[in-house]
Motif scaffolding. Structure first.
Motif, PDB file in Angstrom:
ATOM      1  N   LYS A 271     -14.638 -20.959 -20.811  1.00  0.00           N
ATOM      2  CA  LYS A 271     -13.361 -20.496 -21.345  1.00  0.00           C
ATOM      3  C   LYS A 271     -12.291 -20.659 -20.281  1.00  0.00           C
ATOM      4  CE  LYS A 271     -15.294 -16.048 -20.364  1.00  0.00           C
ATOM      5  NZ  LYS A 271     -16.407 -15.451 -21.004  1.00  0.00           N
ATOM      6  N   PRO A 272     -11.020 -20.665 -20.685  1.00  0.00           N
ATOM      7  CA  PRO A 272      -9.965 -20.667 -19.671  1.00  0.00           C
ATOM      8  C   PRO A 272     -10.129 -19.445 -18.773  1.00  0.00           C
ATOM      9  CG  PRO A 272      -9.034 -21.121 -21.815  1.00  0.00           C
ATOM     10  CD  PRO A 272     -10.470 -20.700 -22.036  1.00  0.00           C
ATOM     11  N   TYR A 273      -9.834 -19.605 -17.499  1.00  0.00           N
ATOM     12  CA  TYR A 273     -10.039 -18.525 -16.539  1.00  0.00           C
ATOM     13  C   TYR A 273      -8.722 -17.862 -16.191  1.00  0.00           C
ATOM     14  CZ  TYR A 273     -11.631 -16.018 -12.396  1.00  0.00           C
ATOM     15  OH  TYR A 273     -11.926 -15.054 -11.488  1.00  0.00           O
ATOM     16  N   PHE A 274      -8.709 -16.558 -16.309  1.00  0.00           N
ATOM     17  CA  PHE A 274      -7.571 -15.731 -15.926  1.00  0.00           C
ATOM     18  C   PHE A 274      -8.081 -14.719 -14.906  1.00  0.00           C
ATOM     19  CE2 PHE A 274      -6.981 -17.060 -20.340  1.00  0.00           C
ATOM     20  CZ  PHE A 274      -5.811 -17.798 -20.208  1.00  0.00           C
ATOM     21  N   PRO A 275      -7.948 -15.034 -13.606  1.00  0.00           N
ATOM     22  CA  PRO A 275      -8.511 -14.145 -12.596  1.00  0.00           C
ATOM     23  C   PRO A 275      -7.827 -12.783 -12.594  1.00  0.00           C
ATOM     24  CG  PRO A 275      -7.115 -15.772 -11.568  1.00  0.00           C
ATOM     25  CD  PRO A 275      -7.211 -16.148 -13.017  1.00  0.00           C
ATOM     26  N   SER A 276      -8.564 -11.795 -12.129  1.00  0.00           N
ATOM     27  CA  SER A 276      -7.994 -10.462 -11.962  1.00  0.00           C
ATOM     28  C   SER A 276      -6.942 -10.518 -10.852  1.00  0.00           C
ATOM     29  CB  SER A 276      -9.092  -9.477 -11.570  1.00  0.00           C
ATOM     30  OG  SER A 276      -9.599  -9.826 -10.285  1.00  0.00           O
ATOM     31  N   MET A 277      -6.149  -9.487 -10.763  1.00  0.00           N
ATOM     32  CA  MET A 277      -5.156  -9.424  -9.691  1.00  0.00           C
ATOM     33  C   MET A 277      -5.854  -9.497  -8.341  1.00  0.00           C
ATOM     34  SD  MET A 277      -2.002  -9.467  -9.070  1.00  0.00           S
ATOM     35  CE  MET A 277      -1.128  -8.954 -10.509  1.00  0.00           C
ATOM     36  N   ASP A 278      -6.990  -8.806  -8.219  1.00  0.00           N
ATOM     37  CA  ASP A 278      -7.763  -8.860  -6.985  1.00  0.00           C
ATOM     38  C   ASP A 278      -8.218 -10.287  -6.681  1.00  0.00           C
ATOM     39  OD1 ASP A 278      -9.519  -7.702  -4.789  1.00  0.00           O
ATOM     40  OD2 ASP A 278     -11.032  -8.588  -6.106  1.00  0.00           O
ATOM     41  N   GLY A 279      -8.678 -10.993  -7.701  1.00  0.00           N
ATOM     42  CA  GLY A 279      -9.150 -12.362  -7.525  1.00  0.00           C
ATOM     43  C   GLY A 279      -8.063 -13.312  -7.061  1.00  0.00           C
ATOM     44  N   MET A 280      -6.826 -13.011  -7.452  1.00  0.00           N
ATOM     45  CA  MET A 280      -5.701 -13.872  -7.060  1.00  0.00           C
ATOM     46  C   MET A 280      -5.068 -13.471  -5.741  1.00  0.00           C
ATOM     47  SD  MET A 280      -3.537 -14.725 -10.495  1.00  0.00           S
ATOM     48  CE  MET A 280      -3.196 -13.029 -10.909  1.00  0.00           C
ATOM     49  N   THR A 281      -4.982 -12.177  -5.479  1.00  0.00           N
ATOM     50  CA  THR A 281      -4.166 -11.745  -4.343  1.00  0.00           C
ATOM     51  C   THR A 281      -4.956 -11.179  -3.174  1.00  0.00           C
ATOM     52  OG1 THR A 281      -3.832  -9.540  -5.279  1.00  0.00           O
ATOM     53  CG2 THR A 281      -2.195 -11.233  -5.830  1.00  0.00           C
ATOM     54  N   GLU A 282      -6.104 -10.578  -3.418  1.00  0.00           N
ATOM     55  CA  GLU A 282      -6.835  -9.894  -2.360  1.00  0.00           C
ATOM     56  C   GLU A 282      -8.091 -10.640  -1.914  1.00  0.00           C
ATOM     57  OE1 GLU A 282      -5.597  -7.082  -1.016  1.00  0.00           O
ATOM     58  OE2 GLU A 282      -3.919  -7.203  -2.407  1.00  0.00           O
ATOM     59  N   ALA A 283      -8.730 -11.338  -2.826  1.00  0.00           N
ATOM     60  CA  ALA A 283     -10.039 -11.928  -2.540  1.00  0.00           C
ATOM     61  C   ALA A 283      -9.939 -13.117  -1.601  1.00  0.00           C
ATOM     62  CB  ALA A 283     -10.698 -12.362  -3.841  1.00  0.00           C
ATOM     63  N   ASN A 284     -10.761 -13.099  -0.589  1.00  0.00           N
ATOM     64  CA  ASN A 284     -10.914 -14.237   0.311  1.00  0.00           C
ATOM     65  C   ASN A 284     -12.372 -14.662   0.359  1.00  0.00           C
ATOM     66  OD1 ASN A 284      -8.247 -14.746   1.306  1.00  0.00           O
ATOM     67  ND2 ASN A 284      -8.375 -12.763   2.310  1.00  0.00           N
ATOM     68  N   ASP A 285     -13.101 -14.349  -0.719  1.00  0.00           N
ATOM     69  CA  ASP A 285     -14.522 -14.674  -0.763  1.00  0.00           C
ATOM     70  C   ASP A 285     -14.840 -15.845  -1.680  1.00  0.00           C
ATOM     71  OD1 ASP A 285     -14.037 -13.316  -3.163  1.00  0.00           O
ATOM     72  OD2 ASP A 285     -15.908 -12.184  -3.090  1.00  0.00           O
ATOM     73  N   TRP A 286     -13.831 -16.621  -2.046  1.00  0.00           N
ATOM     74  CA  TRP A 286     -14.058 -17.822  -2.846  1.00  0.00           C
ATOM     75  C   TRP A 286     -14.755 -18.861  -1.976  1.00  0.00           C
ATOM     76  CZ3 TRP A 286     -13.233 -18.161  -7.960  1.00  0.00           C
ATOM     77  CH2 TRP A 286     -12.381 -17.230  -8.554  1.00  0.00           C
ATOM     78  N   TYR A 287     -15.655 -19.633  -2.558  1.00  0.00           N
ATOM     79  CA  TYR A 287     -16.315 -20.713  -1.831  1.00  0.00           C
ATOM     80  C   TYR A 287     -16.611 -21.855  -2.795  1.00  0.00           C
ATOM     81  CZ  TYR A 287     -20.692 -18.845  -3.796  1.00  0.00           C
ATOM     82  OH  TYR A 287     -21.674 -18.410  -4.640  1.00  0.00           O
ATOM     83  N   VAL A 288     -16.864 -23.030  -2.251  1.00  0.00           N
ATOM     84  CA  VAL A 288     -17.241 -24.183  -3.067  1.00  0.00           C
ATOM     85  C   VAL A 288     -18.707 -24.020  -3.413  1.00  0.00           C
ATOM     86  CG1 VAL A 288     -17.490 -26.692  -3.134  1.00  0.00           C
ATOM     87  CG2 VAL A 288     -15.515 -25.671  -1.984  1.00  0.00           C
ATOM     88  N   GLY A 289     -18.993 -23.907  -4.711  1.00  0.00           N
ATOM     89  CA  GLY A 289     -20.370 -23.753  -5.161  1.00  0.00           C
ATOM     90  C   GLY A 289     -20.485 -22.923  -6.409  1.00  0.00           C
ATOM     91  N   VAL A 290     -21.711 -22.461  -6.662  1.00  0.00           N
ATOM     92  CA  VAL A 290     -22.068 -21.700  -7.857  1.00  0.00           C
ATOM     93  C   VAL A 290     -22.559 -20.327  -7.434  1.00  0.00           C
ATOM     94  CG1 VAL A 290     -23.644 -21.644  -9.848  1.00  0.00           C
ATOM     95  CG2 VAL A 290     -22.728 -23.817  -9.050  1.00  0.00           C
ATOM     96  N   SER A 291     -22.187 -19.285  -8.175  1.00  0.00           N
ATOM     97  CA  SER A 291     -22.627 -17.933  -7.805  1.00  0.00           C
ATOM     98  C   SER A 291     -24.145 -17.854  -7.775  1.00  0.00           C
ATOM     99  CB  SER A 291     -22.052 -16.894  -8.772  1.00  0.00           C
ATOM    100  OG  SER A 291     -22.578 -17.045 -10.059  1.00  0.00           O
ATOM    101  N   GLY A 292     -24.638 -17.087  -6.806  1.00  0.00           N
ATOM    102  CA  GLY A 292     -26.068 -16.917  -6.667  1.00  0.00           C
ATOM    103  C   GLY A 292     -26.746 -18.032  -5.905  1.00  0.00           C
ATOM    104  N   GLN A 293     -25.974 -19.035  -5.467  1.00  0.00           N
ATOM    105  CA  GLN A 293     -26.511 -20.152  -4.696  1.00  0.00           C
ATOM    106  C   GLN A 293     -25.713 -20.257  -3.397  1.00  0.00           C
ATOM    107  OE1 GLN A 293     -26.449 -23.688  -7.105  1.00  0.00           O
ATOM    108  NE2 GLN A 293     -27.506 -22.695  -8.798  1.00  0.00           N
ATOM    109  N   PRO A 294     -26.319 -20.832  -2.363  1.00  0.00           N
ATOM    110  CA  PRO A 294     -25.573 -20.979  -1.110  1.00  0.00           C
ATOM    111  C   PRO A 294     -24.338 -21.848  -1.283  1.00  0.00           C
ATOM    112  CG  PRO A 294     -27.899 -21.537  -0.820  1.00  0.00           C
ATOM    113  CD  PRO A 294     -27.654 -21.345  -2.291  1.00  0.00           C
ATOM    114  N   PRO A 295     -23.273 -21.562  -0.536  1.00  0.00           N
ATOM    115  CA  PRO A 295     -22.062 -22.400  -0.611  1.00  0.00           C
ATOM    116  C   PRO A 295     -22.347 -23.848  -0.201  1.00  0.00           C
ATOM    117  CG  PRO A 295     -21.655 -20.378   0.617  1.00  0.00           C
ATOM    118  CD  PRO A 295     -23.137 -20.457   0.369  1.00  0.00           C
ATOM    119  N   HIS A 296     -21.599 -24.765  -0.820  1.00  0.00           N
ATOM    120  CA  HIS A 296     -21.656 -26.176  -0.404  1.00  0.00           C
ATOM    121  C   HIS A 296     -20.807 -26.304   0.848  1.00  0.00           C
ATOM    122  CE1 HIS A 296     -23.555 -27.527  -4.114  1.00  0.00           C
ATOM    123  NE2 HIS A 296     -22.714 -26.751  -4.760  1.00  0.00           N
ATOM    124  N   CYS A 297     -21.251 -27.090   1.753  1.00  0.00           N
ATOM    125  CA  CYS A 297     -20.485 -27.284   2.992  1.00  0.00           C
ATOM    126  C   CYS A 297     -19.566 -28.470   2.888  1.00  0.00           C
ATOM    127  CB  CYS A 297     -21.409 -27.473   4.168  1.00  0.00           C
ATOM    128  SG  CYS A 297     -22.406 -25.997   4.476  1.00  0.00           S
TER     129      CYS A 297
END
Length: 88
Positions: A62-88
């Motif tokens: 579905k189209p993604y509408f991040p929470s306010m936290d996801g847009m303004t506070e979160a710095n935990d985004w990474y390249v990859g899929v949840s539950g799997q290690p980040p891609h380098c």
């Protein structure tokens, strides 16, 4: 990385997928779909803005509408899929 980083990197490379470290369910990710032209029911064509999509753990997209936290506070985004290690 921040939400701004996700948008910047995802727009530059539409093959990248992103997740947040705090997402506990495996298999979730978002991606930035490239711009495209869509045809309205009237037959006229219009440019569609860049859209971010979310693939949920249940396989629904579905189209993604991040929470306010996801847009303004979160710095935990990474390249990859949840539950799997980040891609380098």
């Amino acid at each position: 990385m921040s939400w701004s980083d996700v948008l910047r990197h995802g727009t530059a490379d539409s093959s990248l997928i992103f997740a947040r470290a705090h997402w506990k369910q495996e298999g979730k990710f978002v991606w930035v779909a490239p711009r495209q032209t869509i045809t309205a029911p009237t037959g006229e064509q219009y440019p569609q803005c860049v859209t971010v999509y979310f693939k949920d753990a249940d396989g629904t997209v579905k189209p993604y509408f991040p929470s306010m936290d996801g847009m303004t506070e979160a710095n935990d985004w990474y390249v990859g899929v949840s539950g799997q290690p980040p891609h380098c």
